[in-house]
Scaffold this motif. Structure first.
Motif, PDB file in Angstrom:
ATOM      1  N   PRO A 287      12.879  -3.525  -2.366  1.00 56.87           N
ATOM      2  CA  PRO A 287      12.587  -2.956  -1.047  1.00 56.87           C
ATOM      3  C   PRO A 287      12.456  -1.430  -1.096  1.00 56.87           C
ATOM      4  O   PRO A 287      13.207  -0.754  -1.803  1.00 56.87           O
ATOM      5  CB  PRO A 287      13.790  -3.385  -0.208  1.00 56.87           C
ATOM      6  N   VAL A 288      11.465  -0.921  -0.353  1.00 60.44           N
ATOM      7  CA  VAL A 288      11.180   0.516  -0.306  1.00 60.44           C
ATOM      8  C   VAL A 288      11.215   0.935   1.166  1.00 60.44           C
ATOM      9  O   VAL A 288      10.720   0.187   2.035  1.00 60.44           O
ATOM     10  CB  VAL A 288       9.778   0.824  -0.891  1.00 60.44           C
ATOM     11  N   ALA A 289      11.738   2.112   1.431  1.00 61.10           N
ATOM     12  CA  ALA A 289      11.881   2.569   2.824  1.00 61.10           C
ATOM     13  C   ALA A 289      10.519   2.975   3.393  1.00 61.10           C
ATOM     14  O   ALA A 289      10.140   4.142   3.353  1.00 61.10           O
ATOM     15  CB  ALA A 289      12.853   3.745   2.874  1.00 61.10           C
ATOM     16  N   THR A 290       9.770   1.997   3.889  1.00 58.43           N
ATOM     17  CA  THR A 290       8.482   2.245   4.566  1.00 58.43           C
ATOM     18  C   THR A 290       8.416   1.349   5.800  1.00 58.43           C
ATOM     19  O   THR A 290       9.242   0.425   5.952  1.00 58.43           O
ATOM     20  CB  THR A 290       7.281   1.869   3.658  1.00 58.43           C
ATOM     21  N   PRO A 291       7.411   1.543   6.661  1.00 59.59           N
ATOM     22  CA  PRO A 291       7.297   0.701   7.860  1.00 59.59           C
ATOM     23  C   PRO A 291       7.114  -0.788   7.577  1.00 59.59           C
ATOM     24  O   PRO A 291       7.355  -1.625   8.439  1.00 59.59           O
ATOM     25  CB  PRO A 291       6.048   1.271   8.558  1.00 59.59           C
TER      26      PRO A 291
ATOM     27  N   ALA B  35       5.942 -17.218   2.034  1.00 59.65           N
ATOM     28  CA  ALA B  35       4.506 -16.917   2.118  1.00 59.65           C
ATOM     29  C   ALA B  35       4.206 -15.565   1.478  1.00 59.65           C
ATOM     30  O   ALA B  35       3.219 -15.413   0.747  1.00 59.65           O
ATOM     31  CB  ALA B  35       4.054 -16.928   3.577  1.00 59.65           C
ATOM     32  N   TYR B  36       5.072 -14.593   1.734  1.00 59.58           N
ATOM     33  CA  TYR B  36       4.897 -13.267   1.109  1.00 59.58           C
ATOM     34  C   TYR B  36       5.114 -13.391  -0.401  1.00 59.58           C
ATOM     35  O   TYR B  36       4.352 -12.843  -1.192  1.00 59.58           O
ATOM     36  CB  TYR B  36       5.884 -12.283   1.733  1.00 59.58           C
ATOM     37  N   ASN B  37       6.164 -14.139  -0.802  1.00 61.19           N
ATOM     38  CA  ASN B  37       6.396 -14.369  -2.238  1.00 61.19           C
ATOM     39  C   ASN B  37       5.137 -14.929  -2.892  1.00 61.19           C
ATOM     40  O   ASN B  37       4.703 -14.444  -3.945  1.00 61.19           O
ATOM     41  CB  ASN B  37       7.535 -15.385  -2.458  1.00 61.19           C
TER      42      ASN B  37
ATOM     43  N   LEU C 105      -8.096   4.355   3.057  1.00 62.03           N
ATOM     44  CA  LEU C 105      -8.755   3.256   3.784  1.00 62.03           C
ATOM     45  C   LEU C 105      -7.688   2.355   4.395  1.00 62.03           C
ATOM     46  O   LEU C 105      -6.682   2.037   3.741  1.00 62.03           O
ATOM     47  CB  LEU C 105      -9.637   2.440   2.833  1.00 62.03           C
ATOM     48  N   ASP C 106      -7.938   1.915   5.638  1.00 61.16           N
ATOM     49  CA  ASP C 106      -6.928   1.115   6.333  1.00 61.16           C
ATOM     50  C   ASP C 106      -7.554   0.499   7.585  1.00 61.16           C
ATOM     51  O   ASP C 106      -8.568   0.996   8.088  1.00 61.16           O
ATOM     52  CB  ASP C 106      -5.739   2.010   6.741  1.00 61.16           C
ATOM     53  N   VAL C 107      -6.954  -0.569   8.102  1.00 64.82           N
ATOM     54  CA  VAL C 107      -7.360  -1.089   9.420  1.00 64.82           C
ATOM     55  C   VAL C 107      -6.792  -0.225  10.538  1.00 64.82           C
ATOM     56  O   VAL C 107      -7.296  -0.257  11.653  1.00 64.82           O
ATOM     57  CB  VAL C 107      -6.885  -2.538   9.698  1.00 64.82           C
TER      58      VAL C 107
ATOM     59  N   GLY D 105      -3.053   4.284   5.469  1.00 69.64           N
ATOM     60  CA  GLY D 105      -2.610   4.716   6.794  1.00 69.64           C
ATOM     61  C   GLY D 105      -1.104   4.649   6.986  1.00 69.64           C
ATOM     62  O   GLY D 105      -0.603   4.890   8.099  1.00 69.64           O
ATOM     63  N   SER D 106      -0.350   4.351   5.943  1.00 64.13           N
ATOM     64  CA  SER D 106       1.104   4.219   6.118  1.00 64.13           C
ATOM     65  C   SER D 106       1.798   4.243   4.755  1.00 64.13           C
ATOM     66  O   SER D 106       1.147   4.157   3.706  1.00 64.13           O
ATOM     67  CB  SER D 106       1.407   2.886   6.835  1.00 64.13           C
ATOM     68  N   GLY D 107       3.100   4.353   4.802  1.00 66.15           N
ATOM     69  CA  GLY D 107       3.971   4.109   3.657  1.00 66.15           C
ATOM     70  C   GLY D 107       3.545   4.750   2.349  1.00 66.15           C
ATOM     71  O   GLY D 107       3.237   5.939   2.273  1.00 66.15           O
ATOM     72  N   MET D 108       3.537   3.920   1.301  1.00 65.07           N
ATOM     73  CA  MET D 108       3.277   4.451  -0.039  1.00 65.07           C
ATOM     74  C   MET D 108       1.828   4.873  -0.216  1.00 65.07           C
ATOM     75  O   MET D 108       1.542   5.815  -0.958  1.00 65.07           O
ATOM     76  CB  MET D 108       3.696   3.417  -1.090  1.00 65.07           C
ATOM     77  N   GLY D 109       0.894   4.206   0.474  1.00 66.44           N
ATOM     78  CA  GLY D 109      -0.511   4.628   0.412  1.00 66.44           C
ATOM     79  C   GLY D 109      -0.674   6.023   0.989  1.00 66.44           C
ATOM     80  O   GLY D 109      -1.363   6.877   0.428  1.00 66.44           O
TER      81      GLY D 109
HETATM   82  N1  LIG Z   1       7.999  -1.440   1.391  1.00 69.73           N
HETATM   83  C1  LIG Z   1       8.498  -2.316   0.541  1.00 69.73           C
HETATM   84  O1  LIG Z   1       9.663  -2.707   0.614  1.00 69.73           O
HETATM   85  C2  LIG Z   1       7.654  -2.836  -0.597  1.00 69.73           C
HETATM   86  C3  LIG Z   1       8.313  -3.412  -1.703  1.00 69.73           C
HETATM   87  C4  LIG Z   1       7.553  -3.921  -2.737  1.00 69.73           C
HETATM   88  C5  LIG Z   1       6.172  -3.869  -2.665  1.00 69.73           C
HETATM   89  N2  LIG Z   1       5.561  -3.313  -1.563  1.00 69.73           N
HETATM   90  C6  LIG Z   1       4.099  -3.309  -1.535  1.00 69.73           C
HETATM   91  O2  LIG Z   1       3.671  -1.960  -1.583  1.00 69.73           O
HETATM   92  C7  LIG Z   1       2.403  -1.853  -0.915  1.00 69.73           C
HETATM   93  C8  LIG Z   1       2.463  -0.718   0.103  1.00 69.73           C
HETATM   94  O3  LIG Z   1       3.396  -1.103   1.104  1.00 69.73           O
HETATM   95  P1  LIG Z   1       4.100  -0.101   2.117  1.00 69.73           P
HETATM   96  O4  LIG Z   1       5.534  -0.372   1.993  1.00 69.73           O
HETATM   97  O5  LIG Z   1       3.568   1.256   1.945  1.00 69.73           O
HETATM   98  O6  LIG Z   1       3.600  -0.769   3.487  1.00 69.73           O
HETATM   99  P2  LIG Z   1       3.124  -0.156   4.888  1.00 69.73           P
HETATM  100  O7  LIG Z   1       3.293  -1.247   5.880  1.00 69.73           O
HETATM  101  O8  LIG Z   1       3.788   1.126   5.151  1.00 69.73           O
HETATM  102  O9  LIG Z   1       1.564   0.093   4.621  1.00 69.73           O
HETATM  103  C9  LIG Z   1       0.671  -0.979   4.439  1.00 69.73           C
HETATM  104  C10 LIG Z   1      -0.658  -0.588   5.056  1.00 69.73           C
HETATM  105  O10 LIG Z   1      -1.583  -1.670   4.833  1.00 69.73           O
HETATM  106  C11 LIG Z   1      -2.438  -1.698   5.965  1.00 69.73           C
HETATM  107  N3  LIG Z   1      -3.125  -2.967   6.107  1.00 69.73           N
HETATM  108  C12 LIG Z   1      -2.614  -4.146   6.561  1.00 69.73           C
HETATM  109  N4  LIG Z   1      -3.591  -5.064   6.639  1.00 69.73           N
HETATM  110  C13 LIG Z   1      -4.740  -4.469   6.202  1.00 69.73           C
HETATM  111  C14 LIG Z   1      -6.069  -4.908   6.061  1.00 69.73           C
HETATM  112  N5  LIG Z   1      -6.447  -6.170   6.379  1.00 69.73           N
HETATM  113  N6  LIG Z   1      -7.004  -4.037   5.599  1.00 69.73           N
HETATM  114  C15 LIG Z   1      -6.651  -2.756   5.311  1.00 69.73           C
HETATM  115  N7  LIG Z   1      -5.392  -2.273   5.437  1.00 69.73           N
HETATM  116  C16 LIG Z   1      -4.449  -3.135   5.886  1.00 69.73           C
HETATM  117  C17 LIG Z   1      -1.500  -1.447   7.142  1.00 69.73           C
HETATM  118  O11 LIG Z   1      -2.220  -1.045   8.296  1.00 69.73           O
HETATM  119  C18 LIG Z   1      -0.598  -0.360   6.577  1.00 69.73           C
HETATM  120  O12 LIG Z   1      -1.103   0.918   6.912  1.00 69.73           O
HETATM  121  C19 LIG Z   1       2.149  -3.226  -0.308  1.00 69.73           C
HETATM  122  O13 LIG Z   1       1.298  -3.954  -1.162  1.00 69.73           O
HETATM  123  C20 LIG Z   1       3.508  -3.862  -0.269  1.00 69.73           C
HETATM  124  O14 LIG Z   1       3.436  -5.270  -0.279  1.00 69.73           O
HETATM  125  C21 LIG Z   1       6.277  -2.790  -0.548  1.00 69.73           C
END
Ligand SMILES: NC(=O)c1ccc[n+]([C@@H]2O[C@H](COP(=O)([O-])OP(=O)(O)OC[C@H]3O[C@@H](n4cnc5c(N)ncnc54)[C@H](O)[C@@H]3O)[C@@H](O)[C@H]2O)c1
Length: 256
Positions: free
Chosen positions: A182-186, A149-151, A35-37, A14-18
């Motif tokens: 870091p990646v430019a996503t929400p 915690a994220y680490n 799939l997403d919440v 529902g967002s970002g890289m997915g």
């Molecule tokens: N953006 C960054 O800087 C970055 C860097 C390194 C790794 N990542 C990893 O890449 C992956 C994708 O991240 P993104 O940047 O696209 O993030 P994002 O926030 O754009 O998307 C994450 C999605 O996960 C969903 N989500 C959260 N809790 C959930 C749950 N309990 N069940 C189902 N869905 C749930 C959110 O609703 C959101 O749509 C993540 O694992 C993130 O940790 C991101």
């Protein structure tokens, strides 16, 4: 694109890289389960894309993940590619963050990925084909202040993914563990809304497509680790060889 199958299963769709992965695959004529919440996010992902089916799912609910995996296979066919991308990233000092927040980060980022693995990978191994893509992070290698915690959740994903790969390699399924800077996503906004570590400003966000392209290159070359972005693998090597260098820099920029 390295994908040789038909059906993809994408958490965090529902967002970002997915979302971007879902749309890229749909444009290639693949059948995609996003799939997403976040139901609104899912609807936006699928808008205008006939090939994207959406499923509301909380990855922390193991029974719901099992049901969703079965439903996707009934609707679209056997799963050929999984993206484990769902995650959250609220930041803060370890003794300041709510205990429930610290637990929730591990529950989603690590246990959710374990749940999805349990209910999707065995079928792929039985069929002897497919791509299994776990999103860790450079945060799974480089710990910094405010990010503990994220680490911890991403260190867990790195370890789980590495052992999973070595236990199942050579059986026809390709594995990738994705470790972006870091990646430019929400997702980054969650850090900005809590505490933003100044150390993160050392690495300006890269574009999501660069990460997805690096995944394809890694799968095509039968690699496993994906370190997208210039200087990322150098940062990984420096952490292994000179761990104190990272910490002296982090303490200096954060001022404590
Ligand atoms: N953006 C960054 O800087 C970055 C860097 C390194 C790794 N990542 C990893 O890449 C992956 C994708 O991240 P993104 O940047 O696209 O993030 P994002 O926030 O754009 O998307 C994450 C999605 O996960 C969903 N989500 C959260 N809790 C959930 C749950 N309990 N069940 C189902 N869905 C749930 C959110 O609703 C959101 O749509 C993540 O694992 C993130 O940790 C991101």
């Amino acid at each position: 694109m390295a994908f040789r199958g038909d059906v993809a299963f994408i958490t965090g769709g529902g967002s970002g890289m997915g979302r971007l992965a879902a749309r890229n695959l749909a444009r290639e004529g693949k059948k995609v389960a996003a799939l997403d919440v976040n139901e609104e996010g899912l609807a936006e992902t699928a808008a205008g894309y006939e090939g994207i089916a959406t499923y509301t799912l909380d990855v922390t609910d193991a029974a719901a993940v099992e049901t969703a995996a079965k439903q996707v296979e009934a609707d679209l066919g056997p799963i050929d590619r999984v993206y484990n991308a769902a995650a959250i990233m609220p930041l803060g000092k370890l003794l300041d963050q709510e205990l429930t927040t610290i637990h929730r980060i591990m529950e989603i980022n690590y246990n959710g990925l374990v749940n999805v693995t349990r209910f999707t990978l065995p079928g792929m191994l039985e069929r002897g084909r497919g791509d299994f893509i776990n999103f860790a992070s450079m945060a799974g290698w480089l710990p910094i202040l405010y990010m503990g915690a994220y680490n911890a959740s991403k260190f867990a994903v790195v370890a789980f993914s590495e052992v999973l790969y070595h236990e199942n390699r050579g059986k026809g399924v390709r594995f990738a563990c994705v470790c972006p800077p870091p990646v430019a996503t929400p997702l980054l906004q969650q850090g900005r809304d809590t505490v933003w570590p100044k150390a993160l400003d050392d690495a300006p966000p890269i574009e999501p497509q660069e990460v997805l392209d690096a995944i394809e290159q890694t799968l095509e070359s039968d690699g496993f680790w994906v370190f997208p972005g210039r200087g990322t693998s150098l940062g990984w090597r420096l952490r292994r060889w000179l761990p104190d260098l990272l910490w002296s820099r982090v303490h200096k920029v954060e001022g404590f």
